[in-house]
Design a protein around this motif. Structure first.
Motif, PDB file in Angstrom:
ATOM      1  N   UNK A  90      52.049  51.571  32.445  1.00  0.00           N
ATOM      2  CA  UNK A  90      52.224  50.258  33.060  1.00  0.00           C
ATOM      3  C   UNK A  90      51.692  50.097  34.482  1.00  0.00           C
ATOM      4  N   UNK A  91      52.000  50.957  35.441  1.00  0.00           N
ATOM      5  CA  UNK A  91      51.668  50.639  36.835  1.00  0.00           C
ATOM      6  C   UNK A  91      50.173  50.752  37.128  1.00  0.00           C
ATOM      7  N   UNK A  92      49.808  50.453  38.358  1.00  0.00           N
ATOM      8  CA  UNK A  92      48.409  50.526  38.775  1.00  0.00           C
ATOM      9  C   UNK A  92      47.914  51.963  38.802  1.00  0.00           C
ATOM     10  N   UNK A  93      48.743  52.878  39.299  1.00  0.00           N
ATOM     11  CA  UNK A  93      48.359  54.288  39.414  1.00  0.00           C
ATOM     12  C   UNK A  93      49.062  55.075  38.303  1.00  0.00           C
ATOM     13  N   UNK A  94      48.263  55.680  37.419  1.00  0.00           N
ATOM     14  CA  UNK A  94      48.813  56.350  36.236  1.00  0.00           C
ATOM     15  C   UNK A  94      48.340  57.800  36.229  1.00  0.00           C
ATOM     16  N   UNK A  95      49.187  58.677  36.737  1.00  0.00           N
ATOM     17  CA  UNK A  95      48.832  60.095  36.832  1.00  0.00           C
ATOM     18  C   UNK A  95      50.088  60.925  36.607  1.00  0.00           C
ATOM     19  N   UNK A  96      49.941  62.021  35.866  1.00  0.00           N
ATOM     20  CA  UNK A  96      51.108  62.827  35.527  1.00  0.00           C
ATOM     21  C   UNK A  96      51.718  63.504  36.758  1.00  0.00           C
ATOM     22  N   UNK A  97      50.911  63.779  37.780  1.00  0.00           N
ATOM     23  CA  UNK A  97      51.452  64.397  38.987  1.00  0.00           C
ATOM     24  C   UNK A  97      52.423  63.459  39.703  1.00  0.00           C
ATOM     25  N   UNK A  98      52.234  62.161  39.562  1.00  0.00           N
ATOM     26  CA  UNK A  98      53.198  61.221  40.130  1.00  0.00           C
ATOM     27  C   UNK A  98      54.527  61.295  39.390  1.00  0.00           C
ATOM     28  N   UNK A  99      54.478  61.627  38.114  1.00  0.00           N
ATOM     29  CA  UNK A  99      55.707  61.816  37.336  1.00  0.00           C
ATOM     30  C   UNK A  99      56.478  63.018  37.864  1.00  0.00           C
ATOM     31  N   UNK A 100      55.791  64.152  38.016  1.00  0.00           N
ATOM     32  CA  UNK A 100      56.462  65.363  38.494  1.00  0.00           C
ATOM     33  C   UNK A 100      56.937  65.214  39.936  1.00  0.00           C
ATOM     34  N   UNK A 101      56.210  64.450  40.748  1.00  0.00           N
ATOM     35  CA  UNK A 101      56.626  64.257  42.141  1.00  0.00           C
ATOM     36  C   UNK A 101      57.883  63.402  42.211  1.00  0.00           C
ATOM     37  N   UNK A 102      57.948  62.338  41.429  1.00  0.00           N
ATOM     38  CA  UNK A 102      59.163  61.523  41.381  1.00  0.00           C
ATOM     39  C   UNK A 102      60.343  62.332  40.853  1.00  0.00           C
ATOM     40  N   UNK A 103      60.061  63.227  39.926  1.00  0.00           N
ATOM     41  CA  UNK A 103      61.076  64.132  39.374  1.00  0.00           C
ATOM     42  C   UNK A 103      61.669  65.018  40.471  1.00  0.00           C
ATOM     43  N   UNK A 104      60.803  65.608  41.304  1.00  0.00           N
ATOM     44  CA  UNK A 104      61.261  66.456  42.412  1.00  0.00           C
ATOM     45  C   UNK A 104      62.037  65.632  43.427  1.00  0.00           C
ATOM     46  N   UNK A 105      61.545  64.426  43.741  1.00  0.00           N
ATOM     47  CA  UNK A 105      62.230  63.570  44.711  1.00  0.00           C
ATOM     48  C   UNK A 105      63.639  63.206  44.239  1.00  0.00           C
ATOM     49  N   UNK A 106      63.787  62.912  42.964  1.00  0.00           N
ATOM     50  CA  UNK A 106      65.098  62.545  42.424  1.00  0.00           C
ATOM     51  C   UNK A 106      66.080  63.708  42.537  1.00  0.00           C
ATOM     52  N   UNK A 107      65.611  64.910  42.298  1.00  0.00           N
ATOM     53  CA  UNK A 107      66.472  66.087  42.439  1.00  0.00           C
ATOM     54  C   UNK A 107      66.965  66.217  43.879  1.00  0.00           C
ATOM     55  N   UNK A 108      66.072  66.020  44.826  1.00  0.00           N
ATOM     56  CA  UNK A 108      66.460  66.128  46.237  1.00  0.00           C
ATOM     57  C   UNK A 108      67.499  65.071  46.600  1.00  0.00           C
ATOM     58  N   UNK A 109      67.316  63.856  46.131  1.00  0.00           N
ATOM     59  CA  UNK A 109      68.267  62.786  46.440  1.00  0.00           C
ATOM     60  C   UNK A 109      69.646  63.117  45.886  1.00  0.00           C
ATOM     61  N   UNK A 110      69.707  63.594  44.655  1.00  0.00           N
ATOM     62  CA  UNK A 110      70.998  63.945  44.059  1.00  0.00           C
ATOM     63  C   UNK A 110      71.649  65.106  44.787  1.00  0.00           C
TER      64      UNK A 110
END
Length: 565
Positions: free
Chosen positions: A335-355
């Motif tokens: 869906x979004x403008x930028x479609x890359x699997x590394x953005x998936x893994x980066x958001x995954x790491x960020x969510x872990x840090x927030x929790x």
């Protein structure tokens, strides 16, 4: 009466409350405090707090008033010196009276016509409320019987969209949520994602990734807070809830908290799972949005967040952590403008840090989402259905729950192959075509030079013999046509059993969060661990230093079943 803005701070011996009461008369303050109770009155301001620890009047308290700033400051002694008061920045929870916080009969369950059977919170027994309000029985119509499917926070809402069908299409992808079962929602969501996936768009971002690299280097605020928390382990061990003090709220965020109405939620065991899993899904979408906008939200931010979250766009009810990651990964690539699997893994790491940072960090993110949705019409409906309730609910969640959720998320893995979009095969075919083009370009240039030299020596005789035209046609192979990609992909997969991938695999053993809520069983064997969990933070730092070599090293270690060092 007006509830004033206020802040609380503490040291080992005392608790300090700063209350902003502009234009109030200095001589008309009234203050009362004893035990857990604190009350303040200065017409037209009134503040009543239920504190997380006991305070005592022992003659050492003192107060002051700053006329210019309109701030009244009161310092009170703790009954037990050295005690640490938790949750001083959870303003909505502090505003609730002691009776409201401890007695479950005073519960406001909005948007639900029935009370859940299991009225337990954190496995604690509850007494039946004999004074519960009753309503006359009304016979349900045929339309009512067909609209019994629930959604919203804890699946407590139904019938909301009966009169909002026109606005519905601009907010969520789900049509007729009141009459669509959870199974149908999931089936329709998956079908919509598969139809939306664009291989050309994905490959364009895969090969032309300069903007993606810049987004990956961006450091949001929680990265700094997490680094500070990890840098002071000795200090953290002395506090029962250390992560609460790594994050602070702005004045605007404090005002947001004061506007919420304190509620308690009657959630059964399954509903609590849905709430925690929905929180992960929403945070993943938010982390992606913050990274691609580098912290500066724009007019597309509401669309990005709700589009990437299956919870917000399809009213999904998740059964385990792994399927949340799969859905988020698919939606990022569709869906979004930028479609890359590394953005998936980066958001995954960020969510872990927030929790891992705890309730304050999670609440700060939720408040930002609430603000983004509130300023967009008609996305504000999602605040009423989800975000506002999450902002209130998270303030009473024990930080051990979030720590456990973060640990499970950290040990859960996702690969490109699990997304069901044939990403590995698509990349392999594209890389194969690219490699063949490179190989053809090298001999083409060499032979062109040879032909040119022959022509110079023979005075152009080579051309008359047809050598030039034949060589040029044979050597200067053009780019492969899209129709040829399928054949190249098939040949490549037959020769190479291991597809090329840059994904990191994070494994998990089954636990309370990875069990399928619908069946109370561990997830399928395809999601079972294949290697010990790597240190995610260490790998992330290595990837930022040398992305290519560190990534290849981590992938090699996972394939060999070793632990990265």
């Amino acid at each position: 009466m007006i509830t004033p803005a206020f802040e609380l701070s503490q040291d080992a011996e005392s608790l300090t409350i700063a209350i902003r009461v502009p234009y109030a008369r200095v001589g008309e303050f009234e203050v009362y405090f004893e035990g857990f109770d604190f009350k303040f009155y200065a017409k037209p301001y009134f503040l009543r707090l239920t504190l997380p620890g006991r305070i005592v009047e022992n003659g050492e308290e003192d107060g002051s008033y700053d006329v210019d700033k309109g701030i009244f400051t009161l310092r009170m002694s703790k009954e037990t010196p050295g005690q640490h008061f938790e949750g001083l920045n959870m303003l909505t929870a502090l505003l609730a009276s002691k009776k409201t916080r401890s007695a479950k009969p005073l519960v406001e369950v909005t948007g639900s016509s029935e009370v859940p059977v299991d009225c337990k919170e954190d496995e604690e027994e509850e007494d039946f409320d004999w004074e519960i309000e009753q309503f006359p029985y009304e016979e349900l119509t045929a339309d009512d019987l067909n609209s019994q499917y629930h959604y919203g926070f804890g699946n407590l809402r139904t019938g909301v969209f009966k009169r909002l069908q026109e606005e519905l299409s601009d907010v969520i992808d789900l049509k007729n949520p009141d009459s669509t079962s959870p199974a149908e929602r999931r089936q329709n969501r998956i079908a919509a994602e598969e139809s939306k996936f664009d291989p050309d768009h994905y490959l364009a971002d895969y090969f032309e990734d300069e903007a993606i690299k810049n987004f990956l280097k961006y450091k949001p605020w929680w990265t700094v807070a997490f680094a500070k928390m990890m840098a002071s382990p000795e200090k953290n061990q002395e506090q029962s809830n250390p992560e609460e003090f790594q994050v602070s709220f702005s004045k605007e965020e404090s005002y947001q908290l004061l506007k919420f109405t304190n509620k308690s939620y009657l959630l059964d065991k399954r509903a609590r799972y849905y709430v925690y899993f929905g929180l992960i899904d929403i945070l993943l979408a938010y982390c992606y949005e913050i990274r691609v906008t580098e912290g500066e939200s724009n007019v597309e931010s509401p669309w990005n967040i709700r589009k990437l979250s299956g919870t917000l766009s399809w009213f999904e009810s998740w059964n385990n952590v792994h399927e949340i990651l799969v859905s988020f990964g698919r939606r990022v690539l569709c869906y979004p403008l930028y479609r890359h699997f590394k953005l998936v893994t980066k958001a995954y790491v960020d969510t872990i840090k927030i929790l891992q940072l705890g309730r304050s960090a999670v609440l700060k993110c939720l408040l930002d989402i609430h603000k983004i949705f509130q300023e967009n019409d008609p996305a504000y409906i999602l605040n009423d259905l989800y975000i506002s309730d999450y902002c209130i609910w998270i303030q009473k969640v024990k930080f051990q729950k979030l720590a456990s959720l973060a640990e499970t998320l950290q040990r859960t893995y996702i690969t490109k192959g699990q997304l069901g979009l044939e990403i590995d095969e698509l990349e392999s075919a594209a890389l194969l075509v690219q490699g063949e083009e490179t190989e053809l370009q090298v001999p083409s240039s060499v032979n062109s030079q040879q032909v040119a030299s022959i022509d110079s020596l023979t005075g152009g005789a080579a051309k008359s013999d047809g050598v030039s035209s034949v060589k040029a046609e044979a050597l200067n192979g053009g780019p492969a046509k899209p129709a040829d990609c399928e054949g190249l992909k098939t040949n490549y997969l037959e020769k190479n059993s291991t597809p090329i991938t840059d994904s990191l695999k994070f494994c998990v053993k089954p636990d309370m969060w990875t069990c399928d809520v619908s069946q109370e069983n561990p997830v399928s064997s395809s999601q079972s661990p294949k290697a010990s969990a790597p240190l995610i933070i260490e790998l992330e730092e290595k990837m930022e230093t040398d992305p290519q070599s560190s990534q290849q090293h981590a992938t090699l270690l996972v394939d060999e079943g070793k632990q990265p060092t």
